[in-house]
Design a protein around this motif. Structure first.
Motif: not given
Length: 682
Positions: A160-184
């Motif tokens: 949440x901290x990283x998403x808010x920081x990056x979105x506030x500065x213009x980035x589009x954010x994708x999230x994954x709660x674990x390694x398996x989901x990250x690869x998907x």
């Protein structure tokens, strides 16, 4: 131990002082240690605090279960979560509590662990009651981000901290709660950057990094490792796996934004570079295809000589040139040239050189090779003024009796072999500087006295090659090919009674032996002088069915007289009939046009050479179409018959003349059950 209770209600105590009331007596150095976990609090707002509170309740509940069972591993896992969450929510002291819990569990001090967990539970209740919920982000937008960032972290507050920081500065954010989901997620929506936490259950951040960078779809995605680990070995391991950068927890917003910005900028530049490279590759491939049309490796056939080529370029386009063509007086001009350098510039100059050689040779067909080379040099120097662009050239003029006069402009000396593969004396090492180089600007650099002449014996072979072939290195030993190896392969191939194309055979053998033929342009031209005693038929006939049938019958008779079996001789007769009738029926020749035919015999093979001035047609495409027809189809049957008889077929078209060479083995086995032998023609 009695747990100290703050005076008054939770709301009356400043939130930042709560930790002192609960933990300072157990962790005296908490103030100092908390600084290592402190992050920028500017992005901590109500949503971050609410998520932090929820995660704290879950973590404390899990800690109670773990301490009841004295389970050190479970305590340490939850303590790791505390370490990551505290600084993110602006309470770095809780990260210190997590660090202390982890150390105590590792030491087996469960009594102090229980005390800390109990105090943490009490602290959490008071902190939640006193928490102000309306903190707004006021971080100064130093950098504008552009791109898609994948955040991989098993801790929701961190994400949440990283998403808010990056979105506030213009980035589009994708999230994954674990390694398996990250690869998907990375496969479904390829990110421009991945921020990957190192310590995660099941699949670690290291594994995620490695898999992202070894998967074709995501191999160009930069990975920034997010780690609370401080050992040099841990950071080194991330870089060994290919990580672009790393960020230590707790996060410092300005540092994190700067590193993310740099990674996204480099990714954008890399993408643009790869697009440019792909475009250039396509353009070079197109240029190479066009150059290969201009520079074909098709063989050259005359009544007395055969010239074959093999060529491997180091790039899509190359700097070598070669050809063999007839001059107006009936002589043959054959040459190999090599322009200095590689790439587009050399390829363009090589195309110019090819045009100059053939234009000058035709214009000066009755002059000696030295005169021709001087004229080439003059015109080349007029067009090419860059002194780094020059060309070596070996040019030979041969007549029908094998008399050869040649000039060497800085090119490797050819190798010559007799019909049995024995090396013949080399040309004298005379000649001059490469084309385009001259010590005296106004003087002709090439002298008649530097020409070399010899008569090629019947059946002799002359091999001309570029220096790339000599310098090609063997993969295992790194030794260059050199004249000795090349000469041995040429001699061995000449001795092979079943050889057809010496140039291609030798080039393939070098590849099989591990020589790296793609490091420089490699050309091999083989000029073979026919043995007149082997030429048993030379005919020029009117293009009619009657003449074709008579020619086929004569070919059968000659082969039988030379001891060939009647069955093989009849197969050759059928081949001559089929090819001849194709010309009669489909060539659309002029009424006075003629078909020329030559039959040569070696000990084990028959060579049948047809030449006509019929219309241009794609022999290989016609043959492919014929072979794809049903077995009982009449269409294309003549070509299928030809293909079943000939072991090798060459079809070339030069100056509106079609030349077709068939090679038939003396040991060809006739298939009596083949109904293609009925004599039907295309």
């Amino acid at each position: 131990m009695m747990i100290p209770t703050p005076q008054g209600t939770g709301s009356s105590i400043p939130k930042q002082d709560l930790w002192m009331s609960y933990f300072l007596d157990l962790i005296p150095d908490m103030v100092l240690r908390a600084e290592t976990f402190r992050t920028s609090g500017d992005v901590v707002d109500e949503e971050v605090l609410c998520v932090f509170a929820d995660q704290m309740r879950l973590t404390i509940r899990a800690l109670h279960g773990a301490i009841d069972e004295n389970d050190a591993d479970r305590i340490r896992r939850q303590a790791h979560s505390l370490q990551g969450m505290g600084g993110t929510a602006g309470v770095p002291e809780i990260s210190v509590v997590g660090e202390e819990l982890s150390q105590l569990a590792k030491q087996g001090d469960f009594a102090r662990c229980r005390d800390l967990i109990t105090r943490l539970d009490r602290w959490q209740g008071d902190w939640a009651a006193s928490s102000g919920a309306n903190r707004a982000s006021n971080i100064r937008k130093m950098l504008t981000l552009s791109g898609r960032v994948l955040i991989v972290d098993d801790e929701l507050p961190n994400r949440l901290y990283l998403r808010k920081l990056l979105v506030d500065h213009g980035a589009t954010v994708l999230e994954a709660e674990n390694g398996r989901r990250a690869l998907e997620v990375a496969q479904q929506q390829v990110p421009d950057l991945a921020l990957v936490d190192v310590m995660m259950p099941e699949i670690s951040g290291y594994e995620v990094c490695q898999k992202l960078l070894t998967t074709p779809a995501t191999c160009h995605v930069p990975v920034i490792m997010v780690t609370a680990l401080s050992a040099v070995e841990d950071i080194e391991h991330a870089f060994i796996l290919g990580a672009f950068d790393y960020i230590r927890k707790p996060f410092q917003a300005r540092e994190l934004l700067a590193r993310v910005h740099n990674a996204l900028q480099l990714k954008k530049q890399g993408d643009e570079l790869r697009k440019w490279q792909a475009r250039m590759t396509r353009e070079l491939d197109a240029a190479g295809a066009l150059q290969r049309k201009i520079l074909p490796t098709d063989p050259y056939f005359s009544d007395a000589t055969e010239v074959r080529f093999a060529y491997e370029s180091s790039m899509s386009v190359g700097g070598d040139v070669f050809s063999a063509f007839s001059l107006p007086n009936g002589n043959l001009c054959a040459y190999v040239g090599d322009v200095a350098g590689h790439g587009v510039g050399s390829a363009l100059v090589s195309t110019l050189l090819k045009g100059l050689v053939e234009e000058v040779a035709h214009d000066y067909f009755d002059r000696s090779p030295s005169v021709i080379c001087n004229q080439i040099h003059r015109r080349f120097s007029h067009y090419v003024t860059n002194p780094e662009l020059y060309a070596t050239l070996f040019l030979a003029i041969l007549d029908s009796k094998g008399a050869c006069t040649a000039f060497n402009c800085g090119h490797p000396t050819p190798l010559i072999f007799d019909v049995n593969g024995n090396a013949l004396p080399l040309f004298e090492d005379r000649g001059g500087l490469p084309i385009g180089l001259s010590l005296h600007a106004d003087a002709d650099p090439y002298l008649v006295s530097d020409e070399v002449s010899m008569v090629l014996p019947a059946g002799a072979v002359m091999a001309v090659f570029s220096d790339g072939l000599l310098e090609a290195r063997q993969s295992a030993s790194s030794k260059p090919c050199g004249e000795e190896t090349l000469g041995a392969l040429l001699a061995e191939t000449v001795r092979d009674l079943d050889h057809v194309d010496i140039a291609q055979t030798v080039m393939k053998r070098l590849g099989v032996l591990g020589y790296q033929l793609d490091r420089d342009d490699c050309t091999l031209m083989v000029v073979a002088q026919y043995d007149s005693a082997q030429c048993l038929l030379n005919r020029s006939l009117a293009i009619s069915a009657q003449e074709v049938v008579a020619l086929a019958s004569e070919a059968h008779q000659v082969l039988c007289e030379k001891g060939w079996t009647d069955e093989v001789a009849r197969a050759v007769q059928l081949l001559v009939t089929e090819h001849g009738m194709n010309i009669v029926d489909h060539a659309h020749v002029q009424p006075d046009s003629r078909l020329t035919f030559q039959l040569r015999l070696s000990e084990r093979q028959a060579f049948l050479l047809f030449r006509d001035y019929g219309r241009e047609w794609d022999f290989q495409s016609k043959l492919k179409s014929a072979l794809n027809q049903e077995a009982d189809s009449l269409r294309g049957r003549g070509l299928k018959i030809i293909r079943s008889i000939a072991k090798h077929i060459d079809f070339v078209r030069i100056n509106r003349e079609n030349g077709t060479c068939y090679v038939v083995s003396r040991f060809f086995e006739v298939s009596h059950g083949d109904d293609n032998k009925r004599g039907a023609h295309e």
